[in-house]
Motif scaffolding. Structure first.
Motif, PDB file in Angstrom:
ATOM      1  N   SER A  46      11.157  -6.713   1.443  1.00  0.00           N
ATOM      2  CA  SER A  46       9.795  -7.207   1.188  1.00  0.00           C
ATOM      3  C   SER A  46       8.728  -6.186   1.564  1.00  0.00           C
ATOM      4  N   TYR A  47       8.970  -5.342   2.600  1.00  0.00           N
ATOM      5  CA  TYR A  47       7.977  -4.313   2.936  1.00  0.00           C
ATOM      6  C   TYR A  47       7.846  -3.322   1.773  1.00  0.00           C
ATOM      7  N   LEU A  48       8.990  -2.922   1.174  1.00  0.00           N
ATOM      8  CA  LEU A  48       8.952  -2.013   0.021  1.00  0.00           C
ATOM      9  C   LEU A  48       8.225  -2.678  -1.148  1.00  0.00           C
ATOM     10  N   ARG A  49       8.539  -3.950  -1.399  1.00  0.00           N
ATOM     11  CA  ARG A  49       7.908  -4.676  -2.513  1.00  0.00           C
ATOM     12  C   ARG A  49       6.389  -4.719  -2.329  1.00  0.00           C
ATOM     13  N   GLU A  50       5.968  -5.010  -1.065  1.00  0.00           N
ATOM     14  CA  GLU A  50       4.522  -5.094  -0.793  1.00  0.00           C
ATOM     15  C   GLU A  50       3.843  -3.741  -0.951  1.00  0.00           C
ATOM     16  N   GLU A  51       4.451  -2.707  -0.376  1.00  0.00           N
ATOM     17  CA  GLU A  51       3.828  -1.384  -0.403  1.00  0.00           C
ATOM     18  C   GLU A  51       3.757  -0.832  -1.833  1.00  0.00           C
ATOM     19  N   MET A  52       4.804  -1.066  -2.626  1.00  0.00           N
ATOM     20  CA  MET A  52       4.786  -0.583  -4.007  1.00  0.00           C
ATOM     21  C   MET A  52       3.777  -1.379  -4.841  1.00  0.00           C
TER      22      MET A  52
END
Ligand code: KG4
Ligand code: ZN
Length: 337
Positions: free
Chosen positions: A276-282
């Motif tokens: 989810s951190y990757l999803r949010e940052e992207m």
């Protein structure tokens, strides 16, 4: 136009899965039998156990998938299967099952690359790959920034020079004594922590390549030194420090590619796209540059046969069929299909 139904099988690692996909997009039926609870006792996938478990579950999985759909094998237009990359013994279970279905029901056989499957998960349901597009492939064995010109016409712009991001998550999880698979567990701990540990930024340069082995080694050394001093490690904070640095570096490199290639579309593919951190940052990056971003639904980020059916569809349209001498290949280049 007549609808196309593809029956797809995936068995490259520790999930036995079958799916029926309409027109490379609609998931008519999906069954996934995961082996995670067995392999977690060993801290990772044991290839011999994996292939035995695929053998035990493949018929049940195929049967369950077709029964749930209310269709029959006769309604299918093709049988698709993952042939590379993956564990050889595991791949062979799916390949042999697909060959039998293809022979018995007289349907063309389609050989699908597993990583292409992760990429085409971006065509399932409400998601869409719009060409040309930038792609970030983040899996257990791959970390690549790619340019997607058209169907199966992909170019590598940059890749990891050593460990893949998923592999790094799994190795760091071991250092922290977290269960396999490491990625989701690191994510859980990271959510409870703060990035208080000072870790080296991987490949602090402007190329599109990545490197995670230095970051991994520094965490191993840090844990070792703290242990020798008799100090407790704050697992939540170390997981958070690692995840922040690793994902921020991925994002920094993708931003360099965005500025260089000026695309309107971007996709993310592979198991780590469940993070989810990757999803949010992207998503933040995509909004900043007004780019259309596609990230598969959680269910389609990790291994499943739906993505294999989606990736088989462009091959079906081009009539690129496999023969019965199809074999499994453990290593596989996603850019040579
Ligand atoms: O794409 P995948 O199935 O692997 C290959 O096909 O190579 O993804 C598996 C990888 C594992 O390394 C796993 O730890 C990681 O994806 N992963 C995650 C998450 N879920 C799975 N990594 C970070 N956060 C997650 N939520
Ligand atoms: Zn995978």
């Amino acid at each position: 136009m007549k609808d196309t139904y593809i029956f797809a099988i995936e068995s490259s690692c520790d999930e036995t899965s079958a799916a029926i996909i309409r027109n490379g997009k609609d998931v008519i039926s999906l069954t996934i039998a995961t082996q995670i609870s067995t392999h977690e006792n060993y801290g990772g996938v044991v290839p011999e156990i994996a292939s035995r478990m695929h053998t035990e579950s493949i018929l049940y999985v195929i049967d369950d998938c077709i029964k749930k759909s209310g269709m029959t094998m006769l309604d299918m237009d093709a049988i698709a299967v993952t042939y590379a990359p993956g564990l050889l013994g595991s791949l062979l279970v799916g390949i042999e099952a697909a060959k039998v279905l293809s022979l018995v029901y007289d349907k063309p056989l389609i050989a699908v690359n597993h990583i292409a499957g992760h990429i085409y998960a971006n065509n399932l349901e409400e998601n869409n790959i719009n060409f040309p597009s930038l792609g970030l492939v983040v899996s257990g064995g791959h970390t690549e920034i790619i340019y997607l010109e058209d169907d199966y016409n992909f170019k590598v712009l940059g890749s990891t020079l050593d460990d893949a991001i998923g592999e790094t998550y799994d190795k760091v999880a071991r250092v922290l004594d977290l269960k396999y698979p490491g990625g989701p567990n690191i994510e859980k701990y990271a959510k409870l922590g703060h990035p208080t540990y000072k870790l080296p930024i991987p490949m602090n340069d402007d190329s599109l390549n990545l490197s995670f082995s230095g970051l991994k080694s520094s965490i191993i050394n840090l844990a070792h030194n703290e242990k020798q001093r008799g100090n407790e490690i704050n697992k939540e904070d170390l997981a958070c420090s690692f995840q922040t640095i690793a994902i921020d570096e991925l994002k920094r490199k993708v931003e360099i590619a965005v500025n260089k290639y000026k695309v309107n579309n971007m996709i993310i593919a592979g198991g780590v796209s469940a993070n989810s951190y990757l999803r949010e940052e992207m998503s933040k990056l995509a909004s900043k540059y007004n780019i259309n971003l596609s990230i598969p639904k959680m269910l389609y980020c990790t291994d499943n046969a739906a993505m294999i059916g989606a990736a088989a569809y462009p091959l079906f349209k081009k009539k690129e069929f496999a023969n019965f001498d199809l074999n499994g290949i453990s290593t596989g280049n996603i850019f040579k299909f």
